[in-house]
Design a protein around this motif. Structure first.
Motif, PDB file in Angstrom:
ATOM      1  N   LEU A 251       0.659  -1.109   0.078  1.00 46.47           N
ATOM      2  CA  LEU A 251      -0.007  -0.046   0.043  1.00 46.47           C
ATOM      3  C   LEU A 251       0.813   1.439  -0.104  1.00 46.47           C
ATOM      4  O   LEU A 251       0.383   2.219  -0.626  1.00 46.47           O
ATOM      5  CB  LEU A 251      -0.730  -0.049   1.242  1.00 46.47           C
ATOM      6  N   LEU A 252       1.888   1.284   0.699  1.00 47.61           N
ATOM      7  CA  LEU A 252       2.765   2.277   0.777  1.00 47.61           C
ATOM      8  C   LEU A 252       3.489   2.747  -0.540  1.00 47.61           C
ATOM      9  O   LEU A 252       3.541   3.684  -0.916  1.00 47.61           O
ATOM     10  CB  LEU A 252       3.998   1.986   1.736  1.00 47.61           C
ATOM     11  N   GLU A 253       3.653   1.620  -1.277  1.00 45.79           N
ATOM     12  CA  GLU A 253       4.187   2.081  -2.764  1.00 45.79           C
ATOM     13  C   GLU A 253       3.262   2.169  -3.630  1.00 45.79           C
ATOM     14  O   GLU A 253       3.224   3.140  -4.387  1.00 45.79           O
ATOM     15  CB  GLU A 253       4.919   0.746  -3.227  1.00 45.79           C
ATOM     16  N   LEU A 254       2.056   1.534  -3.445  1.00 47.78           N
ATOM     17  CA  LEU A 254       0.909   1.546  -4.541  1.00 47.78           C
ATOM     18  C   LEU A 254       0.327   3.031  -4.659  1.00 47.78           C
ATOM     19  O   LEU A 254       0.164   3.711  -5.316  1.00 47.78           O
ATOM     20  CB  LEU A 254       0.080   0.687  -4.142  1.00 47.78           C
ATOM     21  N   GLN A 255       0.034   3.725  -3.259  1.00 50.58           N
ATOM     22  CA  GLN A 255      -0.561   4.771  -3.204  1.00 50.58           C
ATOM     23  C   GLN A 255       0.228   6.019  -3.731  1.00 50.58           C
ATOM     24  O   GLN A 255      -0.400   6.874  -4.162  1.00 50.58           O
ATOM     25  CB  GLN A 255      -0.746   5.174  -1.584  1.00 50.58           C
TER      26      GLN A 255
END
Length: 283
Positions: A251-255
């Motif tokens: 999620l940290l990367e995807l956001q």
């Protein structure tokens, strides 16, 4: 690998019967729809159904009056965090925990009375119920074992992409690749999960069949319901925690890759859920 997407975890209870007019209809009619589910496991007699009716009415009143407001606040907080920019790992972790807490409160609210209700089942009904549960376990195993390890990973990647797509809209190739990259880092948990189910079910079955010989029977069953971790192996718990951390990293990367359109899509989805909850609160 058994994997619950973050957005489903965060909104677990809210999404359970929400997400549109059909879902709101389900929530408002959960009392009679519940019998469809119960009938898959045990045939209740008339007096038992009366007792269950009374409990379900009580649970629904509590849920509508107290829990829906909590869900709404959580969704509003998640929306605010998303609007303020990329969330930190700590913020994602807190939202995941809040989602888990929704389920825990619900479980702890109904488990004492479920334990009391179970006293009214006879031995035949108890055996019937756990036979049905074991049949369900076997079906899950058979379905999984029909696929190769490669097929299971491919399905896991596709499922994860579809689940995230529901929230953000169409995914770019790089986003799909990122999801695939992280999905294969998850540890398999199916064996640990199915063992946990069987351990829990066997323990509950044994005490239910001995209910007339246990002086504090209801308290013992309630304790089992409220402490499922007792039936999970350390390996299963460790794998689940590893997967939770990996998902937060995803999620940290995807956001950081979300387009303006995708961000708007997420916020609209959250608004729709909040509106649904408002409607249910006002009913």
């Amino acid at each position: 690998m058994k994997f619950t997407p973050l957005f489903v975890s965060v909104c677990l209870a809210a999404i359970l019967l929400l997400g549109g007019c059909t879902s709101k209809f389900a929530y408002n009619n959960i009392d009679w729809m519940m019998y469809w589910y119960v009938d898959d496991y045990v045939d209740l007699d008339k007096s038992q159904k009366v007792l269950l009716d009374e409990k379900v009415e009580k649970w629904l009143k509590w849920h509508r009056q107290e829990e829906l407001v909590t869900y709404r606040q959580h969704l509003a907080d998640l929306k605010a965090d998303l609007k303020n920019g990329n969330l930190t790992a700590q913020q994602w972790s807190k939202h995941i925990q809040r989602g888990s807490d929704h389920w825990t409160r619900f479980r702890n609210q109904i488990s004492p009375e479920l334990a009391e209700l179970s006293i009214h089942l006879n031995d035949t009904q108890i055996q019937e119920m756990f036979d049905a549960l074991e049949k369900e376990n076997q079906k899950k195993e058979q379905k999984r074992n029909k696929k190769s390890a490669e097929e299971r990973w491919e399905n896991a990647i596709e499922d994860t992409q579809d689940q995230i797509k529901k929230w953000v809209g169409k995914l770019s190739k790089s986003q799909k690749d990122l999801i695939a990259e992280y999905t294969v880092k998850f540890l398999p948990t199916f064996e640990g999960w199915i063992d946990y189910r069987r351990n829990f079910q066997a323990s509950v079955k044994n005490i239910m069949l001995s209910r007339h010989d246990v002086s504090n029977y209801a308290e013992e069953v309630d304790y089992m319901f409220q402490h499922p971790v007792l039936f999970k192996t350390p390996e299963y718990q460790q794998a689940s925690e590893h997967n939770r951390k990996m998902y937060i990293q995803l999620l940290l990367e995807l956001q950081t890759t979300f387009s303006e359109k995708q961000t708007k899509h997420i916020l609209n989805e959250l608004d729709d859920l909040i509106d649904d909850i408002d409607d249910l609160i006002d009913d």
